[in-house]
Design a protein around this motif. Structure first.
Motif, short mmCIF file in Angstrom:
data_model
loop_
_atom_site.label_atom_id
_atom_site.label_comp_id
_atom_site.label_asym_id
_atom_site.label_seq_id
_atom_site.Cartn_x
_atom_site.Cartn_y
_atom_site.Cartn_z
N GLU A 102 -18.27 -7.55 29.37
CA GLU A 102 -19.46 -6.70 29.76
C GLU A 102 -20.22 -6.43 28.65
O GLU A 102 -20.02 -6.71 27.33
CB GLU A 102 -18.46 -5.28 30.16
CG GLU A 102 -19.69 -4.18 30.31
CD GLU A 102 -20.67 -4.47 31.54
OE1 GLU A 102 -21.15 -5.55 31.62
OE2 GLU A 102 -20.95 -3.58 32.44
N ASP A 106 -21.19 2.36 28.50
CA ASP A 106 -21.86 3.67 28.34
C ASP A 106 -20.93 5.00 28.68
O ASP A 106 -20.06 5.39 28.12
CB ASP A 106 -23.20 3.64 29.08
CG ASP A 106 -24.36 4.63 28.65
OD1 ASP A 106 -23.97 5.50 27.59
OD2 ASP A 106 -25.15 4.78 29.55
N SER A 107 -21.13 5.50 29.97
CA SER A 107 -20.44 6.32 30.64
C SER A 107 -18.93 5.83 30.92
O SER A 107 -18.05 6.63 30.87
CB SER A 107 -20.99 6.85 31.91
OG SER A 107 -20.73 5.89 32.91
N GLY A 108 -18.76 4.76 31.15
CA GLY A 108 -17.48 3.92 31.59
C GLY A 108 -17.32 3.74 32.72
O GLY A 108 -16.42 3.29 33.38
N THR A 110 -18.71 2.41 35.52
CA THR A 110 -18.70 1.00 36.13
C THR A 110 -17.46 0.60 36.18
O THR A 110 -16.66 -0.03 36.97
CB THR A 110 -19.77 0.22 35.84
OG1 THR A 110 -20.90 1.01 35.79
CG2 THR A 110 -20.04 -0.90 36.71
N LYS A 134 -20.83 1.98 23.48
CA LYS A 134 -21.92 2.78 23.01
C LYS A 134 -21.07 4.41 23.57
O LYS A 134 -21.13 4.63 24.74
CB LYS A 134 -22.98 2.90 24.13
CG LYS A 134 -24.41 3.75 23.48
CD LYS A 134 -25.52 2.99 24.22
CE LYS A 134 -25.87 3.78 25.48
NZ LYS A 134 -27.31 3.52 25.77
N ILE A 156 -30.58 0.27 23.91
CA ILE A 156 -30.65 -1.00 23.03
C ILE A 156 -30.92 -2.00 24.12
O ILE A 156 -30.41 -2.07 25.33
CB ILE A 156 -29.30 -1.37 22.37
CG1 ILE A 156 -28.09 -1.13 23.19
CG2 ILE A 156 -29.14 -0.47 21.14
CD1 ILE A 156 -26.72 -1.66 22.69
P1 IMP Z 1 -21.86 2.61 32.31
O1 IMP Z 1 -22.73 3.90 32.23
O2 IMP Z 1 -20.60 2.46 31.48
O3 IMP Z 1 -21.31 2.52 33.85
O4 IMP Z 1 -22.72 1.56 32.32
C1 IMP Z 1 -23.38 0.70 33.10
C2 IMP Z 1 -24.58 -0.29 32.72
O5 IMP Z 1 -25.76 0.44 32.33
C3 IMP Z 1 -24.18 -1.13 31.60
O6 IMP Z 1 -23.10 -2.05 32.07
C4 IMP Z 1 -25.60 -1.59 31.19
O7 IMP Z 1 -25.81 -2.77 32.04
C5 IMP Z 1 -26.47 -0.46 31.33
N1 IMP Z 1 -26.61 0.12 30.12
C6 IMP Z 1 -26.00 1.27 29.54
N2 IMP Z 1 -26.40 1.53 28.51
C7 IMP Z 1 -27.53 0.46 28.15
C8 IMP Z 1 -28.53 0.15 27.06
O8 IMP Z 1 -28.42 0.77 26.06
N3 IMP Z 1 -29.21 -0.83 27.14
C9 IMP Z 1 -29.21 -1.64 28.24
N4 IMP Z 1 -28.36 -1.57 29.38
C10 IMP Z 1 -27.41 -0.24 29.18
#
Ligand code: IMP
Ligand code: MG
Length: 181
Positions: A102, A106-108, A110, A134, A156
């Motif tokens: 991956e 970010d939030s984790g 997904t 992140k 980023i």
């Molecule tokens: P989640 O919040 O962990 O579910 O992340 C979901 C998706 O948000 C990641 O797989 C990225 O595609 C996108 N994303 C989160 N933070 C960033 C960032 O800083 N830059 C670009 N895409 C991001």
């Protein structure tokens, strides 16, 4: 409207490539004697995926690849978040080792949902390799088995990561500084 004012270098191309060869070797060591399906989480992971899979493959036989596209929507809290898989893997993963590749955690939300689904499908093991961990906005307790880099915060772009579908093609990773215009 938001406009990108500046791109600040965070991880240059050479740093990324050096880190990937180390991480690939470490992953290969952990799977020694096993077969593993590396699953690219589209689209953001695409460049990281091709580099890390080849780095692992230099030290390990028995790698196969597959692709998945997932997006999460909802209020952004773990209880109400829905994950939509718009492209699923072609492989029957029952009894197999699955390694998700991956771009950013970010939030984790997904990946915790996707990994849960694959465990329910009967994978032998389900692990996660992220290009960037992140940490600031983490909402679920997700275990990232391998991460190439860590950042505290910021948006980023580059090396597959986009802002409104742009900047994916940049070979390095940058922080996007935005301004209201
Ligand atoms: P989640 O919040 O962990 O579910 O992340 C979901 C998706 O948000 C990641 O797989 C990225 O595609 C996108 N994303 C989160 N933070 C960033 C960032 O800083 N830059 C670009 N895409 C991001
Ligand atoms: Mg992504």
């Amino acid at each position: 409207m938001l406009k990108v004012k500046e791109l600040l270098p965070v991880f240059p191309e050479e740093t990324i490539q050096k880190r990937i060869s180390e991480l690939g070797e470490q992953i290969a060591r952990d799977y020694q004697g096993e077969e593993v399906i590396c699953v690219c989480v589209l689209k953001g992971a695409v460049f990281f995926f091709t580099d890390i899979v080849r780095a692992i493959g230099r030290h390990l036989d028995g790698i196969t690849i597959d692709f998945l596209r997932a997006s999460s929507y909802g209020s952004g809290t773990s209880s109400s978040c829905v994950v939509n898989i718009s492209k699923d893997v072609d492989t029957d993963i029952k009894g197999k080792n699955v390694l998700f590749i991956e771009d950013v955690i970010d939030s984790g939300l997904t990946m915790s949902k996707v990994m849960g689904m694959f465990k329910e499908r009967g994978a032998k093991s389900v692990k996660l390799c992220a290009c960037v961990d992140k940490k600031e906005r983490r909402e679920v307790d997700i275990h990232i088995d391998y991460s190439a880099f860590t950042v505290d915060k910021g948006f980023i772009v580059g090396y597959g990561l986009d802002l409104a579908e742009k900047y994916r093609e940049l070979p390095g990773i940058y922080e996007a500084v935005v301004e209201e215009v």
